[in-house]
Design an enzyme around this catalytic site. Structure first.
Site, PDB file in Angstrom:
ATOM      1  N   ARG A 144       0.929  -0.877  -0.027  1.00 39.35           N
ATOM      2  CA  ARG A 144       0.351  -0.358  -0.336  1.00 39.35           C
ATOM      3  C   ARG A 144       1.359   1.273  -0.072  1.00 39.35           C
ATOM      4  NH1 ARG A 144      -3.601  -2.329  -1.486  1.00 39.35           N
ATOM      5  NH2 ARG A 144      -5.628  -2.706  -0.702  1.00 39.35           N
ATOM      6  N   HIS A 200      -1.207  -0.238 -10.237  1.00 39.51           N
ATOM      7  CA  HIS A 200      -2.425  -0.853  -8.974  1.00 39.51           C
ATOM      8  C   HIS A 200      -2.996  -2.447  -9.721  1.00 39.51           C
ATOM      9  CE1 HIS A 200      -4.548  -0.625  -4.603  1.00 39.51           C
ATOM     10  NE2 HIS A 200      -3.944  -2.101  -5.249  1.00 39.51           N
TER      11      HIS A 200
HETATM   12  P1  NDP Z   1      -2.205 -10.982   5.366  1.00 36.94           P
HETATM   13  O1  NDP Z   1      -3.505 -10.147   6.596  1.00 36.94           O
HETATM   14  O2  NDP Z   1      -1.978 -12.097   5.227  1.00 36.94           O
HETATM   15  O3  NDP Z   1      -0.762 -10.798   5.987  1.00 36.94           O
HETATM   16  C1  NDP Z   1      -0.115  -9.365   6.837  1.00 36.94           C
HETATM   17  C2  NDP Z   1       1.324  -9.463   7.042  1.00 36.94           C
HETATM   18  O4  NDP Z   1       1.595  -8.694   7.597  1.00 36.94           O
HETATM   19  C3  NDP Z   1       0.836 -10.546   8.299  1.00 36.94           C
HETATM   20  O5  NDP Z   1       2.289 -11.178   8.156  1.00 36.94           O
HETATM   21  C4  NDP Z   1       1.270  -9.135   9.841  1.00 36.94           C
HETATM   22  O6  NDP Z   1       2.554  -9.866  10.497  1.00 36.94           O
HETATM   23  C5  NDP Z   1       2.996  -8.529   8.724  1.00 36.94           C
HETATM   24  N1  NDP Z   1       1.886  -7.398   9.726  1.00 36.94           N
HETATM   25  C6  NDP Z   1       0.965  -6.392  10.168  1.00 36.94           C
HETATM   26  N2  NDP Z   1       1.276  -5.187  10.847  1.00 36.94           N
HETATM   27  C7  NDP Z   1       2.851  -5.158  11.323  1.00 36.94           C
HETATM   28  C8  NDP Z   1       3.206  -4.646  11.401  1.00 36.94           C
HETATM   29  N3  NDP Z   1       2.585  -3.938  12.894  1.00 36.94           N
HETATM   30  N4  NDP Z   1       5.132  -4.221  11.681  1.00 36.94           N
HETATM   31  C9  NDP Z   1       4.848  -5.896  10.966  1.00 36.94           C
HETATM   32  N5  NDP Z   1       4.393  -6.578  10.669  1.00 36.94           N
HETATM   33  C10 NDP Z   1       3.124  -6.551  10.306  1.00 36.94           C
HETATM   34  O7  NDP Z   1      -2.330  -9.988   4.162  1.00 36.94           O
HETATM   35  P2  NDP Z   1      -2.088 -10.227   2.607  1.00 36.94           P
HETATM   36  O8  NDP Z   1      -0.564 -11.386   2.842  1.00 36.94           O
HETATM   37  O9  NDP Z   1      -3.044 -11.037   2.402  1.00 36.94           O
HETATM   38  O10 NDP Z   1      -1.767  -9.244   2.353  1.00 36.94           O
HETATM   39  C11 NDP Z   1      -0.861  -7.634   2.253  1.00 36.94           C
HETATM   40  C12 NDP Z   1      -1.273  -6.585   1.656  1.00 36.94           C
HETATM   41  O11 NDP Z   1      -1.154  -6.676  -0.027  1.00 36.94           O
HETATM   42  C13 NDP Z   1      -3.483  -6.892   1.917  1.00 36.94           C
HETATM   43  O12 NDP Z   1      -2.745  -5.489   3.117  1.00 36.94           O
HETATM   44  C14 NDP Z   1      -2.944  -4.978   0.606  1.00 36.94           C
HETATM   45  O13 NDP Z   1      -2.112  -3.874   1.292  1.00 36.94           O
HETATM   46  C15 NDP Z   1      -2.017  -5.846  -0.067  1.00 36.94           C
HETATM   47  N6  NDP Z   1      -2.177  -6.288  -1.466  1.00 36.94           N
HETATM   48  C16 NDP Z   1      -1.893  -5.227  -2.901  1.00 36.94           C
HETATM   49  C17 NDP Z   1      -2.166  -5.917  -3.790  1.00 36.94           C
HETATM   50  C18 NDP Z   1      -2.454  -4.971  -4.923  1.00 36.94           C
HETATM   51  O14 NDP Z   1      -3.045  -5.312  -5.987  1.00 36.94           O
HETATM   52  N7  NDP Z   1      -0.721  -4.526  -4.957  1.00 36.94           N
HETATM   53  C19 NDP Z   1      -3.905  -6.683  -3.889  1.00 36.94           C
HETATM   54  C20 NDP Z   1      -3.817  -7.711  -3.001  1.00 36.94           C
HETATM   55  C21 NDP Z   1      -3.164  -6.768  -1.722  1.00 36.94           C
HETATM   56  P3  NDP Z   1       1.625 -11.243  11.753  1.00 36.94           P
HETATM   57  O15 NDP Z   1       2.180 -12.238  10.312  1.00 36.94           O
HETATM   58  O16 NDP Z   1       2.397 -11.717  12.464  1.00 36.94           O
HETATM   59  O17 NDP Z   1       0.489 -11.295  11.717  1.00 36.94           O
END
Ligand code: NDP
Length: 308
Positions: A223, A271
């Site tokens: 993002r 995007h």
């Molecule tokens: P998930 O919720 O499965 O994973 C999120 C990851 O981020 C987890 O490992 C989580 O840690 C980590 N995380 C969250 N907060 C923190 C923090 N404060 N510090 C460190 N690590 C953190 O999400 P997805 O993998 O499914 O998707 C990730 C993002 O990809 C989406 O939120 C979206 O913004 C983006 N996206 C973009 C697309 C595009 O076309 N460009 C399409 C789809 C998604 P933990 O495992 O410990 O909870």
């Protein structure tokens, strides 16, 4: 008869209506799928944030809001939403993110731009092997882990960073603030796959960008707010960042006068890294409705306090 409201904009109805109906049938659900119901009749809302529906209070019998997108930052702050919110984890979307990230990692790794630019000269260049090119993925969720697995299979040494501690085979896992420094310190290529939350805003700022080695490349399909744009532009101009590939931005479409467009060492993509795929996503939605009807726990429920 289950009443499922499709609140994801009229333009998406044509793409989703028939895969959703087929998926409901496949899951053995008797469901009436429409774009319009009296709010108090609705059992489930299939939702995209661009929809007109912003006030969830009249949907008194709604058992869950099923988001069509993986990212939920546009809906988590909606105080009228008290129903469970499920985000999208779609095998088709995951596969397209793996392809997009792998493609851009290989573009950097193989110095493909260099070959394209040197079309009139014979200047042999031997890139290192993948095993000599450390990659760090910020975010080890559904998408981060899938990309890590694909890159590991190609031979890249992959480190990852998440909020909570993890122990994943073949990956060097880091977490928390101290872990970020370690994860970035050796990264020749950094991929951002974090959600947009108050805690992840500007996770790459002038301080953390300074932990990267000279010549690092950044790939952001996560993002826009994950990166402090001014700090990245400075890091591109004076180091340590050599190049950035950015798919997501604070304002989308990226404004015409944004410095990223003209920067010689920034690639902008609109995007497109990973779109939800109607066929596979419809099956995920149907499975969640089946679970709701069977009294089983929903899949992929968003923790509203955590923001993802
Ligand atoms: P998930 O919720 O499965 O994973 C999120 C990851 O981020 C987890 O490992 C989580 O840690 C980590 N995380 C969250 N907060 C923190 C923090 N404060 N510090 C460190 N690590 C953190 O999400 P997805 O993998 O499914 O998707 C990730 C993002 O990809 C989406 O939120 C979206 O913004 C983006 N996206 C973009 C697309 C595009 O076309 N460009 C399409 C789809 C998604 P933990 O495992 O410990 O909870």
């Amino acid at each position: 008869m289950i009443k499922a409201l499709f609140a994801a904009g009229p333009d998406r109805w044509d793409t989703y209506a028939s895969p959703l109906k087929a998926a409901f049938e496949g899951a053995g659900l008797e469901a009436d799928l429409r774009q319009d119901f009296a709010p108090e009749e609705v059992d489930y809302i299939i939702y995209a944030p661009h929809s007109d529906l912003q006030d969830f209070r009249p949907y008194t019998r709604c058992k869950a809001v099923l988001n069509l997108w993986a990212g939920v930052e546009k809906i988590t702050g909606n105080a009228t939403l008290t129903q469970p919110l499920c985000r999208m984890v779609d095998p088709g979307l995951t596969q397209s993110m793996v392809e997009w990230v792998t493609g851009h990692v290989l573009r950097y790794h193989l110095e493909i731009d260099r070959s394209v630019a040197l079309q009139d000269r014979w200047l042999p260049y031997v890139p290192p092997l993948a095993e000599e090119r450390p990659v760090t993925i910020l975010g080890l969720g559904e998408l981060g882990q899938a990309c890590a697995t694909a890159l590991t299979r190609l031979g890249f040494p992959v480190s990852g960073w998440s909020r909570t501690a993890k122990d994943l085979p073949g990956l060097s896992c880091h977490h928390g603030t101290n872990g970020l420094r370690d994860a970035l310190a050796s990264a020749q290529i950094v991929v951002l796959l974090l959600p947009d939350t108050p805690q992840t805003a500007n996770i790459l700022d002038s301080n953390s960008l300074g932990w990267l080695p000279q010549g690092a490349r950044i790939i952001n399909p996560g993002r826009g707010p994950l990166i402090d744009d001014a700090a990245l532009l400075t890091a591109l101009d004076i180091g340590p960042v050599d190049h950035a590939t950015l798919d997501v931005f604070r304002v989308e479409p990226l404004p015409e006068d944004h410095p990223y467009w003209a920067h010689p060492r920034v690639t902008v993509t609109p995007h497109i890294a990973a779109e939800t795929r109607p066929l596979t996503a419809s099956r995920v939605i149907a499975e969640n409705i089946r679970r709701g009807e069977a009294g089983e726990a929903f899949l992929y429920v968003v923790d509203r306090d955590r923001g993802y």
